[in-house]
Write a protein that holds these residues in place. Structure first.
Motif, mmCIF file in Angstrom:
data_model
loop_
_atom_site.group_PDB
_atom_site.id
_atom_site.type_symbol
_atom_site.label_atom_id
_atom_site.label_comp_id
_atom_site.label_asym_id
_atom_site.label_seq_id
_atom_site.Cartn_x
_atom_site.Cartn_y
_atom_site.Cartn_z
ATOM 1 N N MET A 298 6.727 5.850 14.334
ATOM 2 C CA MET A 298 5.204 5.543 14.319
ATOM 3 C C MET A 298 4.314 5.586 13.202
ATOM 4 S SD MET A 298 2.440 8.487 15.593
ATOM 5 C CE MET A 298 3.688 9.511 16.637
ATOM 6 N N SER A 299 4.661 6.407 12.186
ATOM 7 C CA SER A 299 3.972 6.303 10.899
ATOM 8 C C SER A 299 4.187 5.119 10.153
ATOM 9 C CB SER A 299 4.303 7.634 9.969
ATOM 10 O OG SER A 299 5.467 7.534 9.460
ATOM 11 N N ALA A 300 5.474 4.373 10.180
ATOM 12 C CA ALA A 300 5.492 3.183 9.627
ATOM 13 C C ALA A 300 4.912 2.074 10.293
ATOM 14 C CB ALA A 300 7.036 2.793 9.715
ATOM 15 N N ASP A 301 4.914 2.230 11.598
ATOM 16 C CA ASP A 301 4.032 1.245 12.051
ATOM 17 C C ASP A 301 2.572 1.392 11.893
ATOM 18 O OD1 ASP A 301 6.361 0.064 13.493
ATOM 19 O OD2 ASP A 301 6.042 1.259 15.354
ATOM 20 N N ASN A 302 2.006 2.396 11.895
ATOM 21 C CA ASN A 302 0.706 2.750 11.643
ATOM 22 C C ASN A 302 0.330 2.414 10.248
ATOM 23 O OD1 ASN A 302 0.260 3.619 14.175
ATOM 24 N ND2 ASN A 302 0.449 5.810 13.486
ATOM 25 N N LYS A 303 1.188 2.594 9.167
ATOM 26 C CA LYS A 303 0.966 2.062 7.891
ATOM 27 C C LYS A 303 0.874 0.676 7.697
ATOM 28 C CE LYS A 303 2.823 3.530 3.516
ATOM 29 N NZ LYS A 303 4.115 4.160 2.544
ATOM 30 N N GLN A 304 1.829 -0.093 8.397
ATOM 31 C CA GLN A 304 1.876 -1.441 8.372
ATOM 32 C C GLN A 304 0.531 -2.063 8.799
ATOM 33 O OE1 GLN A 304 4.269 -3.110 6.550
ATOM 34 N NE2 GLN A 304 2.241 -4.929 6.987
ATOM 35 N N LEU A 305 0.042 -1.443 9.984
ATOM 36 C CA LEU A 305 -1.025 -2.045 10.597
ATOM 37 C C LEU A 305 -2.243 -1.883 9.646
ATOM 38 C CD1 LEU A 305 -2.801 -2.961 12.963
ATOM 39 C CD2 LEU A 305 -3.080 -0.565 13.679
ATOM 40 N N MET A 306 -2.407 -0.920 8.842
ATOM 41 C CA MET A 306 -3.371 -0.649 8.031
ATOM 42 C C MET A 306 -3.090 -1.486 6.790
ATOM 43 S SD MET A 306 -5.308 1.458 9.507
ATOM 44 C CE MET A 306 -6.681 1.422 8.309
ATOM 45 N N ARG A 307 -1.721 -1.709 6.448
ATOM 46 C CA ARG A 307 -1.678 -2.725 5.249
ATOM 47 C C ARG A 307 -2.159 -4.231 5.629
ATOM 48 N NH1 ARG A 307 1.491 -1.430 1.040
ATOM 49 N NH2 ARG A 307 2.920 0.570 1.333
ATOM 50 N N ASP A 308 -1.938 -4.422 6.799
ATOM 51 C CA ASP A 308 -2.212 -5.893 7.555
ATOM 52 C C ASP A 308 -3.666 -5.960 7.374
ATOM 53 O OD1 ASP A 308 0.565 -6.284 7.898
ATOM 54 O OD2 ASP A 308 0.420 -6.201 9.895
ATOM 55 N N ILE A 309 -4.565 -4.668 7.959
ATOM 56 C CA ILE A 309 -5.787 -4.940 7.902
ATOM 57 C C ILE A 309 -6.584 -5.125 6.626
ATOM 58 C CG2 ILE A 309 -7.829 -3.179 8.249
ATOM 59 C CD1 ILE A 309 -6.539 -2.110 11.052
ATOM 60 N N PHE A 310 -5.864 -4.203 5.647
ATOM 61 C CA PHE A 310 -6.549 -4.169 4.316
ATOM 62 C C PHE A 310 -6.160 -5.439 3.342
ATOM 63 C CE2 PHE A 310 -8.028 -0.069 5.160
ATOM 64 C CZ PHE A 310 -9.239 0.072 4.272
ATOM 65 N N ALA A 311 -5.202 -6.149 3.998
ATOM 66 C CA ALA A 311 -4.648 -7.476 3.149
ATOM 67 C C ALA A 311 -6.048 -8.390 3.568
ATOM 68 C CB ALA A 311 -3.525 -7.746 3.729
ATOM 69 N N GLU A 312 -6.309 -8.531 4.833
ATOM 70 C CA GLU A 312 -7.454 -9.171 5.189
ATOM 71 C C GLU A 312 -8.768 -8.759 4.661
ATOM 72 O OE1 GLU A 312 -7.421 -12.081 6.997
ATOM 73 O OE2 GLU A 312 -5.172 -12.027 6.376
ATOM 74 N N LEU A 313 -9.094 -7.542 4.722
ATOM 75 C CA LEU A 313 -10.317 -7.050 4.018
ATOM 76 C C LEU A 313 -10.435 -7.546 2.621
ATOM 77 C CD1 LEU A 313 -10.603 -3.360 5.608
ATOM 78 C CD2 LEU A 313 -12.296 -5.293 5.934
ATOM 79 N N ALA A 314 -9.238 -7.505 1.776
ATOM 80 C CA ALA A 314 -9.231 -7.850 0.371
ATOM 81 C C ALA A 314 -9.860 -9.304 0.266
ATOM 82 C CB ALA A 314 -8.103 -7.702 -0.135
ATOM 83 N N LYS A 315 -9.917 -10.310 1.308
ATOM 84 C CA LYS A 315 -10.183 -11.523 1.339
ATOM 85 C C LYS A 315 -11.699 -11.722 2.001
ATOM 86 C CE LYS A 315 -6.106 -12.759 3.291
ATOM 87 N NZ LYS A 315 -5.041 -13.692 4.042
ATOM 88 N N GLY A 316 -12.100 -10.325 2.451
ATOM 89 C CA GLY A 316 -13.340 -10.522 3.015
ATOM 90 C C GLY A 316 -13.454 -10.672 4.473
ATOM 91 N N ASN A 317 -12.330 -10.613 5.294
ATOM 92 C CA ASN A 317 -12.179 -10.634 6.747
ATOM 93 C C ASN A 317 -12.026 -9.463 7.291
ATOM 94 O OD1 ASN A 317 -11.593 -11.493 9.139
ATOM 95 N ND2 ASN A 317 -9.436 -12.216 8.898
ATOM 96 N N GLY A 318 -13.203 -8.951 7.807
ATOM 97 C CA GLY A 318 -13.235 -7.648 8.554
ATOM 98 C C GLY A 318 -12.622 -7.956 10.052
#
Length: 132
Positions: free
Chosen positions: A1-21
């Protein structure tokens, strides 16, 4: 569970770093709540995705002159919680830089963001953004 949640947040922030919210918004559950800690004019809790979008995000992003980016430095995950240490960057329409450091404590369930508690430099937010 925590690994999946962590990966989801990594994916979200990879996009936020590019300006994609969009992935961030898409991950919010309908009953999502966002709390900004502290005693500033921005400090309160918004309950429900629609409230977060209408009463927090829309007024906030209306103050920005260019694309907001948010770069994560650290992810810590345990169970349904992911802590994200990150740094936002944007110029406001009033010509003031709004480059704030954040600590987000995110609770996820069933692949969706349920709760977010935000710790930030509230004095900087008030100085650069004014009252909500």
């Amino acid at each position: 569970m925590s690994a999946d949640n962590k990966q989801l947040m990594r994916d979200i922030f990879a996009e936020l770093a590019k300006g994609n919210g969009k992935p961030f918004v898409d991950s919010m559950a309908d009953d999502f709540s966002w709390t900004i800690a502290g005693t500033s004019p921005w400090s309160r809790t918004w309950r429900g995705k629609q409230s977060v979008m209408d009463e927090l995000m829309r007024p906030l992003f209306a103050r920005f002159a260019d694309t907001y980016t948010n770069q994560a430095q650290r992810f810590i995950a345990e169970g349904e919680y992911v802590v994200v240490e990150c740094r936002g960057k944007v110029m406001t329409k009033s010509g003031k830089p709004y480059n704030n450091s954040y600590c987000y404590i995110c609770r996820l369930a069933d692949g969706k963001l349920r709760d977010l508690t935000e710790y930030m430099d509230t004095e900087l937010a008030s100085a650069a953004l004014g009252a909500p």
